[in-house]
Design an enzyme around this catalytic site. Sequence first.
Site, short mmCIF file in Angstrom:
data_model
loop_
_atom_site.label_atom_id
_atom_site.label_comp_id
_atom_site.label_asym_id
_atom_site.label_seq_id
_atom_site.Cartn_x
_atom_site.Cartn_y
_atom_site.Cartn_z
N HIS A 1 -17.44 10.60 29.70
CA HIS A 1 -17.37 9.45 30.60
C HIS A 1 -17.13 8.14 29.83
O HIS A 1 -17.96 7.24 29.86
CB HIS A 1 -18.68 9.31 31.38
CG HIS A 1 -19.04 10.48 32.22
ND1 HIS A 1 -20.34 10.73 32.64
CD2 HIS A 1 -18.29 11.47 32.75
CE1 HIS A 1 -20.36 11.83 33.36
NE2 HIS A 1 -19.12 12.30 33.45
N PHE B 1 -16.48 8.33 38.37
CA PHE B 1 -15.14 8.19 38.94
C PHE B 1 -15.12 7.57 40.34
O PHE B 1 -14.14 6.93 40.71
CB PHE B 1 -14.37 9.51 38.89
CG PHE B 1 -14.74 10.58 39.88
CD1 PHE B 1 -14.32 10.53 41.20
CD2 PHE B 1 -15.47 11.69 39.47
CE1 PHE B 1 -14.63 11.54 42.10
CE2 PHE B 1 -15.79 12.70 40.36
CZ PHE B 1 -15.37 12.63 41.68
N GLY C 1 -8.21 12.26 34.53
CA GLY C 1 -9.52 12.90 34.44
C GLY C 1 -9.89 13.74 35.64
O GLY C 1 -10.76 14.61 35.54
N VAL D 1 3.51 5.11 26.46
CA VAL D 1 3.82 3.70 26.27
C VAL D 1 3.31 3.24 24.90
O VAL D 1 2.16 3.48 24.55
CB VAL D 1 3.19 2.84 27.40
CG1 VAL D 1 3.33 1.35 27.09
CG2 VAL D 1 3.85 3.17 28.73
N ASN E 1 -22.22 9.77 37.42
CA ASN E 1 -20.84 10.11 37.12
C ASN E 1 -19.93 8.98 37.61
O ASN E 1 -20.08 8.50 38.73
CB ASN E 1 -20.47 11.42 37.81
CG ASN E 1 -21.42 12.54 37.44
OD1 ASN E 1 -22.60 12.47 37.78
ND2 ASN E 1 -20.95 13.54 36.74
N GLU F 1 -27.51 16.05 35.30
CA GLU F 1 -26.74 17.01 36.08
C GLU F 1 -27.18 18.42 35.72
O GLU F 1 -27.23 18.77 34.54
CB GLU F 1 -25.26 16.81 35.78
CG GLU F 1 -24.31 17.84 36.34
CD GLU F 1 -22.90 17.65 35.81
OE1 GLU F 1 -22.28 18.65 35.42
OE2 GLU F 1 -22.43 16.48 35.77
N MET G 1 -18.27 15.85 40.44
CA MET G 1 -19.48 15.25 41.02
C MET G 1 -19.18 13.80 41.40
O MET G 1 -18.93 12.96 40.54
CB MET G 1 -20.64 15.31 40.05
CG MET G 1 -21.17 16.72 39.86
SD MET G 1 -22.68 16.78 38.87
CE MET G 1 -23.90 16.31 40.09
N GLY H 1 -15.99 17.82 36.58
CA GLY H 1 -16.72 18.74 37.44
C GLY H 1 -16.77 18.32 38.89
O GLY H 1 -17.40 19.00 39.71
N GLU I 1 3.06 8.63 32.58
CA GLU I 1 1.95 9.54 32.26
C GLU I 1 2.24 10.26 30.94
O GLU I 1 3.31 10.87 30.78
CB GLU I 1 1.77 10.55 33.38
CG GLU I 1 0.83 11.70 33.08
CD GLU I 1 -0.56 11.23 32.65
OE1 GLU I 1 -1.02 11.69 31.58
OE2 GLU I 1 -1.17 10.42 33.37
N GLY J 1 -7.83 4.84 38.70
CA GLY J 1 -7.40 3.47 38.94
C GLY J 1 -5.91 3.36 39.17
O GLY J 1 -5.45 2.66 40.07
#
Length: 551
Positions: A492, A532, A163, A298, A530, A407, A170, A168, A89, A70
């Site tokens: 996840h 993402f 992440g 942060v 999955n 999976e 997928m 993996g 980060e 995001g």
Amino acid sequence: MNPAPLLGPSDRGPSRRQLMTGTGSILGAAILTGHGPAAARAKSALSAPAAAPIPDGAHVSALVIGTGYGGSVAALRLARAGVDVHMIEMGMSWDTPGPDGRIFANTTRPDHRSFWLRTRTKQPLSDFLGFPLDKDVPRWTGILDAEEFGGITVYQGRGVGGGSLVNGGMAVTPRRENFPAVLPSVNADEMYDIYYPRANAALGVGVVDQGWWESAACYQYARVGRKHAERSGFPFVLVPGVYDWDYLEQEAAGTVPASALAGEVLFGNNHGKKSLPRTYLARAAATGRVFVSPLHKVTSVAPAGGGGYTVVMEQLNTGGDVTAVKAVTADKVFFAAGSVGTSKLLTRLKATGVLPGLNGEIGKGWGDNGNVMCGRANHMWDATGRLQASMPTAGIDNWRAGGAFAEVAPLPTGIETYASFYLSITKNPHRAAFSWDAAAGKVVLDWQTAWKQPSIDAARTIFDRINAKEGTIYRTDLFGAYKIWGDHLTYHPLGGAVLNRATDNYGRLHGHPGLYVIDGSLIPGNTSVNPFVTITALAERNIEKIIATDL
């Protein structure tokens, strides 16, 4: 078939493989494109924004907390709209090789690079063949955080790229019929016509060449998984991913350094995977408007007297020590620290009165995407292969009948195990909430391990039947002594600042104009696959609206 939107040349990489799928398939309606150049060549041309530690007292137009899916979408689109962006980060930039010449450690040989500020590893598979796998390591700001809450361990990537560094790869678009349960307030037509195709193209999603896959020794384990699934009457599907499949074929031919064929996945991938530093973050860097402060955490976001927000952060060294505390001002702040990071921060800021306008939905609606793992012990005639590609390509789809998508996962040990291994995503209804424990001075999560039982039951709809058909049994040596199910973890995490509840329908936080959530905490606990690609597509949708109306 839903068409892809018109994309700029930097969003649509050239590919020798494209997959167009119908709305009824598990892959959803999208055009999924891979990048043609092998990752080893692409790596020299594509890189994340250079590390540029933000100075104390700075003022920025847009500050993004986190560099995962995001946050990377937000940074790229804001920069292309003419906005200067600074990304914060907590993890490292992961751009410098270690003494072994590799940036990332191997999955089978974890070292100090592997885990975030732990003195002992915490492997998802704790045991193998009766031997414990965990070992002592030096405390370091490693790439994988195994964050422990009551009842569950949450695995998260730490570093520029979040992440995307440790998954993996997928890249699955949910089946259209499941989408209303995933994001009920979002227009499905827009997502499947515009934002899923845009996300898949920009992520560089592609499919392995099935002709090659059918004979590749490194996917023998997946073909055994197919045989067992189909013999028991389950649909078996090849799934797109963000690995450079051209590079993988070269690995198998021995013409490039091994990466997926060297077991690299959980602690980073050195060559073939198209993680965010090679896609969204590389394009963000090319704008000249995006800067990143790695090893910055942060701790506060508070309204500033003159408008905007004062953001306080700690600068860390690689031992996790605080070396400086900084306060900067930002006109707009985007929370993209991941489901856990964003939820914990917002929960604490609300409870301690720093952001009193946040509503009562903060911290709620958190789920584990129904993750549960298991292994099966096959017969000697069903060898799964000594060499296994660490990038999974396939799954067993029993979502309609049993509420599970499994999976077919690798077990890249370097030896023949005769084992089939699976990570299941299940229709688990349980949702947890984050809350502030004032006495302990920390945010806690009320997840209960017993809540995994619906996931186990759903996974059993697949694997009990396969075992009965094949005359096989579950492995009991992977998650502790005589324990069948990996029910102690999730890869996840989702929810905690749910869209249209904790925020408006585009991620604007209630009560504090100029604060936004743009990561997986917007999704209420489950994506059916999955997650993402859905996180990325939702971020594309939301940032487009925010740029059009708020800037």
